[in-house]
Design a protein around this motif. Structure first.
Motif, PDB file in Angstrom:
ATOM      1  N   LEU A  17       0.816  -1.211   0.000  1.00  0.00           N
ATOM      2  CA  LEU A  17       0.000   0.000   0.000  1.00  0.00           C
ATOM      3  C   LEU A  17       0.853   1.265   0.000  1.00  0.00           C
ATOM      4  CD1 LEU A  17      -2.751  -0.971   2.604  1.00  0.00           C
ATOM      5  CD2 LEU A  17      -3.137  -0.452   0.190  1.00  0.00           C
ATOM      6  N   LEU A  18       2.016   1.210   0.660  1.00  0.00           N
ATOM      7  CA  LEU A  18       2.904   2.368   0.757  1.00  0.00           C
ATOM      8  C   LEU A  18       4.305   1.932   0.351  1.00  0.00           C
ATOM      9  CD1 LEU A  18       3.281   5.328   1.516  1.00  0.00           C
ATOM     10  CD2 LEU A  18       3.626   4.612   3.893  1.00  0.00           C
ATOM     11  N   PRO A  19       4.609   1.961  -0.958  1.00  0.00           N
ATOM     12  CA  PRO A  19       5.932   1.529  -1.427  1.00  0.00           C
ATOM     13  C   PRO A  19       7.051   2.301  -0.734  1.00  0.00           C
ATOM     14  CG  PRO A  19       4.423   1.803  -3.270  1.00  0.00           C
ATOM     15  CD  PRO A  19       3.723   2.356  -2.066  1.00  0.00           C
ATOM     16  N   GLY A  20       8.101   1.570  -0.371  1.00  0.00           N
ATOM     17  CA  GLY A  20       9.227   2.166   0.320  1.00  0.00           C
ATOM     18  C   GLY A  20       9.114   2.105   1.833  1.00  0.00           C
ATOM     19  N   SER A  21       7.950   1.688   2.323  1.00  0.00           N
ATOM     20  CA  SER A  21       7.771   1.562   3.768  1.00  0.00           C
ATOM     21  C   SER A  21       8.311   0.216   4.246  1.00  0.00           C
ATOM     22  CB  SER A  21       6.289   1.689   4.135  1.00  0.00           C
ATOM     23  OG  SER A  21       5.522   0.648   3.546  1.00  0.00           O
ATOM     24  N   VAL A  22       8.514   0.120   5.552  1.00  0.00           N
ATOM     25  CA  VAL A  22       9.003  -1.107   6.176  1.00  0.00           C
ATOM     26  C   VAL A  22       8.092  -1.446   7.354  1.00  0.00           C
ATOM     27  CG1 VAL A  22      11.397  -0.729   5.463  1.00  0.00           C
ATOM     28  CG2 VAL A  22      10.604   0.140   7.668  1.00  0.00           C
ATOM     29  N   VAL A  23       8.242  -2.651   7.873  1.00  0.00           N
ATOM     30  CA  VAL A  23       7.407  -3.109   8.980  1.00  0.00           C
ATOM     31  C   VAL A  23       8.284  -3.495  10.168  1.00  0.00           C
ATOM     32  CG1 VAL A  23       5.821  -4.913   9.775  1.00  0.00           C
ATOM     33  CG2 VAL A  23       5.516  -3.879   7.505  1.00  0.00           C
ATOM     34  N   VAL A  24       7.914  -3.011  11.327  1.00  0.00           N
ATOM     35  CA  VAL A  24       8.475  -3.487  12.585  1.00  0.00           C
ATOM     36  C   VAL A  24       7.346  -4.219  13.299  1.00  0.00           C
ATOM     37  CG1 VAL A  24       9.383  -2.845  14.845  1.00  0.00           C
ATOM     38  CG2 VAL A  24      10.228  -1.701  12.798  1.00  0.00           C
TER      39      VAL A  24
ATOM     40  N   ASP B  95      15.000   6.262   8.006  1.00  0.00           N
ATOM     41  CA  ASP B  95      14.355   7.284   7.186  1.00  0.00           C
ATOM     42  C   ASP B  95      13.070   6.810   6.510  1.00  0.00           C
ATOM     43  OD1 ASP B  95      16.251   9.260   7.714  1.00  0.00           O
ATOM     44  OD2 ASP B  95      17.583   8.530   6.139  1.00  0.00           O
ATOM     45  N   ALA B  96      12.869   5.498   6.424  1.00  0.00           N
ATOM     46  CA  ALA B  96      11.692   4.977   5.731  1.00  0.00           C
ATOM     47  C   ALA B  96      10.451   5.068   6.622  1.00  0.00           C
ATOM     48  CB  ALA B  96      11.919   3.525   5.316  1.00  0.00           C
ATOM     49  N   PRO B  97       9.283   5.283   6.041  1.00  0.00           N
ATOM     50  CA  PRO B  97       8.039   5.164   6.812  1.00  0.00           C
ATOM     51  C   PRO B  97       7.949   3.758   7.395  1.00  0.00           C
ATOM     52  CG  PRO B  97       7.621   6.075   4.630  1.00  0.00           C
ATOM     53  CD  PRO B  97       9.023   5.584   4.615  1.00  0.00           C
ATOM     54  N   VAL B  98       7.475   3.647   8.613  1.00  0.00           N
ATOM     55  CA  VAL B  98       7.460   2.340   9.269  1.00  0.00           C
ATOM     56  C   VAL B  98       6.059   2.017   9.790  1.00  0.00           C
ATOM     57  CG1 VAL B  98       8.277   3.366  11.435  1.00  0.00           C
ATOM     58  CG2 VAL B  98       8.524   0.913  11.067  1.00  0.00           C
ATOM     59  N   TRP B  99       5.631   0.809   9.472  1.00  0.00           N
ATOM     60  CA  TRP B  99       4.399   0.258  10.031  1.00  0.00           C
ATOM     61  C   TRP B  99       4.783  -0.516  11.290  1.00  0.00           C
ATOM     62  CZ3 TRP B  99       0.036   1.775   7.654  1.00  0.00           C
ATOM     63  CH2 TRP B  99       0.090   2.114   6.295  1.00  0.00           C
ATOM     64  N   ILE B 100       4.181  -0.158  12.411  1.00  0.00           N
ATOM     65  CA  ILE B 100       4.441  -0.846  13.680  1.00  0.00           C
ATOM     66  C   ILE B 100       3.255  -1.770  13.926  1.00  0.00           C
ATOM     67  CG2 ILE B 100       4.924  -0.543  16.129  1.00  0.00           C
ATOM     68  CD1 ILE B 100       5.756   2.370  15.395  1.00  0.00           C
ATOM     69  N   VAL B 101       3.534  -3.065  14.002  1.00  0.00           N
ATOM     70  CA  VAL B 101       2.457  -4.067  13.959  1.00  0.00           C
ATOM     71  C   VAL B 101       2.520  -5.025  15.143  1.00  0.00           C
ATOM     72  CG1 VAL B 101       1.536  -6.027  12.652  1.00  0.00           C
ATOM     73  CG2 VAL B 101       2.311  -3.966  11.442  1.00  0.00           C
ATOM     74  N   ASP B 102       1.410  -5.182  15.803  1.00  0.00           N
ATOM     75  CA  ASP B 102       1.208  -6.283  16.754  1.00  0.00           C
ATOM     76  C   ASP B 102       0.050  -7.105  16.205  1.00  0.00           C
ATOM     77  OD1 ASP B 102       0.845  -8.049  18.819  1.00  0.00           O
ATOM     78  OD2 ASP B 102       1.059  -6.551  20.395  1.00  0.00           O
ATOM     79  N   PRO B 103       0.318  -8.270  15.620  1.00  0.00           N
ATOM     80  CA  PRO B 103      -0.748  -9.015  14.945  1.00  0.00           C
ATOM     81  C   PRO B 103      -1.850  -9.491  15.883  1.00  0.00           C
ATOM     82  CG  PRO B 103       1.239 -10.344  15.133  1.00  0.00           C
ATOM     83  CD  PRO B 103       1.617  -8.958  15.554  1.00  0.00           C
TER      84      PRO B 103
ATOM     85  N   ALA C 147       7.326  -0.941  21.135  1.00  0.00           N
ATOM     86  CA  ALA C 147       6.573  -0.011  20.293  1.00  0.00           C
ATOM     87  C   ALA C 147       5.271  -0.614  19.788  1.00  0.00           C
ATOM     88  CB  ALA C 147       7.439   0.433  19.111  1.00  0.00           C
ATOM     89  N   TRP C 148       5.265  -1.897  19.462  1.00  0.00           N
ATOM     90  CA  TRP C 148       4.061  -2.508  18.877  1.00  0.00           C
ATOM     91  C   TRP C 148       2.917  -2.573  19.886  1.00  0.00           C
ATOM     92  CZ3 TRP C 148       8.901  -4.761  18.886  1.00  0.00           C
ATOM     93  CH2 TRP C 148       9.167  -5.660  19.933  1.00  0.00           C
ATOM     94  N   ASP C 149       3.212  -2.558  21.180  1.00  0.00           N
ATOM     95  CA  ASP C 149       2.161  -2.570  22.187  1.00  0.00           C
ATOM     96  C   ASP C 149       1.551  -1.187  22.397  1.00  0.00           C
ATOM     97  OD1 ASP C 149       2.211  -5.314  22.997  1.00  0.00           O
ATOM     98  OD2 ASP C 149       4.064  -4.928  24.089  1.00  0.00           O
ATOM     99  N   HIS C 150       2.310  -0.127  22.125  1.00  0.00           N
ATOM    100  CA  HIS C 150       1.908   1.203  22.560  1.00  0.00           C
ATOM    101  C   HIS C 150       1.653   2.219  21.458  1.00  0.00           C
ATOM    102  CE1 HIS C 150       2.857  -0.279  26.495  1.00  0.00           C
ATOM    103  NE2 HIS C 150       4.140  -0.426  26.207  1.00  0.00           N
ATOM    104  N   ALA C 151       2.298   2.086  20.308  1.00  0.00           N
ATOM    105  CA  ALA C 151       2.230   3.154  19.301  1.00  0.00           C
ATOM    106  C   ALA C 151       0.791   3.465  18.894  1.00  0.00           C
ATOM    107  CB  ALA C 151       3.064   2.780  18.078  1.00  0.00           C
ATOM    108  N   ALA C 152       0.038   2.444  18.510  1.00  0.00           N
ATOM    109  CA  ALA C 152      -1.338   2.674  18.044  1.00  0.00           C
ATOM    110  C   ALA C 152      -2.182   3.306  19.135  1.00  0.00           C
ATOM    111  CB  ALA C 152      -1.961   1.355  17.582  1.00  0.00           C
TER     112      ALA C 152
END
Length: 275
Positions: free
Chosen positions: A65-72, A90-98, A220-225
Motif C-alpha cells: 500500500l505504501l511503497p518504500g515503507s518497512v514493517v516493525v 528514514d523509511a516510513p514504518v508500520w508498527i504491527v502487533d498481529p 513499540a508494537w504494544d503502545h504506538a497505536a
C-alpha cells in the motif's frame, strides 16, 4: 509520499487489517491445537501460528500500500532484534502487533486486538486498533481525531473527586521493583488493576471508560497505536521523567497515559514518588 498517502484514501489499511484477521486469526480463535501455541520468554509470553501468519500477511499488504515503507512487527523483532533499527531510520514504518493479548486469544477470551500504526522519524501519523471478536475498529489520524466504528470518540475528563480507575502492567510481567513503583498508584483516590490487551486498554482510555494506564515496558508494537488513539481523543501521555514517550525506545519508565493532562500529571507524580 506519506502526506499524499494520508491525504488520499487510507481505507486500504483498514481493509488489510480486517482481511488479515479474517484469514489468519478468527478461524483459529478457540480452535488452536496444542502444537500451534509456543512459549517465547516464559509461560505467560505466548505466540501462536495466528500471530505469525497474520504478521506475514500484514507485512506484505501494508508495504504494498505504501511503497518504500518497512514493517516493525512483534514476531519479526523476536526473530531478529535488528529489525527494531527501522524505528530510527528514514523509511516510513508500520508498527504491527498481529495479536495483542495473545494470552487472551489462547484462552478463548475475545479481549484481543490487531494493532497497526504508521510512523515516520518517530512521529505517529495514523493508527488502527481492531478487535475482531468484539467487532470494534478504532482509527486515529494525527490532527484528525479518533473514531470507533465510524463515530467520533473523546476521552473527556474524570468527574471532580472521582475515584480513578487505572490499568497497570500485569503482575505476571513485572519485576519486584516494577511492582513497587507501580504500587505507588494505590491510594485513597486511585485503584490500579492489572491490564489485559494493552491496545484495548488504550481504547478504553480514549472512550473515557478507563481513567489511565501505567506501563513498565516500552515495546513499540504494544503502545504506538494506542498512544496516538488516546492523543487524538483528547488524552495525554508521558514518562515518569516528564518527557514524551519515544517509540524508538530509551524511555524513562514507567510511563503513563490518561484521559486528560491533569490526570496524567497526578499519576506521574505518584509514580515519581517511588524514587
Amino acid at each position: 509520499m506519506i502526506d499524499e498517502f494520508l491525504a488520499g484514501d487510507p481505507n486500504g489499511v483498514e481493509e488489510a487489517v480486517r482481511k488479515a484477521a479474517a484469514a489468519e486469526i478468527m478461524p483459529r480463535f478457540r480452535q488452536l491445537a496444542a502444537d500451534e501455541i509456543v512459549e517465547k520468554n516464559g509461560p505467560h509470553d505466548l505466540v501462536t501460528v495466528a500471530d505469525r501468519l497474520a504478521e506475514e500477511r500484514l507485512t506484505a499488504d501494508l508495504t504494498a500500500l505504501l511503497p518504500g515503507s518497512v514493517v516493525v512487527g512483534e514476531e519479526a523483532v523476536h526473530a531478529d532484534p535488528a529489525v527494531l533499527h527501522a524505528l530510527g531510520g528514514d523509511a516510513p514504518v508500520w508498527i504491527v502487533d498481529p495479536v495483542d493479548g495473545t494470552r487472551q486469544f489462547v484462552h478463548g477470551d475475545p479481549g484481543f486486538a490487531t494493532l497497526v500504526c504508521l510512523a515516520h522519524h518517530g512521529e505517529l501519523l495514523a493508527s488502527w486498533t481492531y478487535a475482531p471478536a468484539l467487532d470494534l475498529m478504532a482509527v486515529a489520524r494525527r490532527g484528525g481525531g479518533a473514531v470507533l466504528n465510524g463515530e467520533r470518540i473523546r476521552s473527556g475528563s474524570p468527574e471532580p473527586g472521582k475515584h480513578l480507575e487505572v490499568a497497570i502492567s500485569h503482575y505476571d510481567f513485572t519485576t519486584p521493583e516494577e511492582k513497587r513503583v507501580l504500587g505507588t498508584l494505590l491510594t485513597d483516590a486511585v485503584t490500579p488493576r492489572p491490564c489485559g490487551s494493552a491496545g484495548l486498554e488504550y481504547l478504553h482510555v480514549a472512550q473515557g471508560s478507563l481513567d489511565g494506564l501505567a506501563f513498565s515496558w516500552e515495546n513499540a508494537w504494544d503502545h504506538a497505536a494506542g498512544l496516538l488513539l488516546v492523543a487524538e481523543a483528547g488524552g495525554a501521555s508521558g514518562t515518569v521523567a516528564g518527557e514524551p514517550f519515544r517509540i524508538a525506545g530509551g524511555n524513562a519508565l514507567p510511563f503513563a497515559a490518561a484521559r486528560d493532562e491533569a490526570t496524567l500529571r497526578h499519576m506521574l507524580g505518584l509514580l515519581a514518588s517511588a524514587g
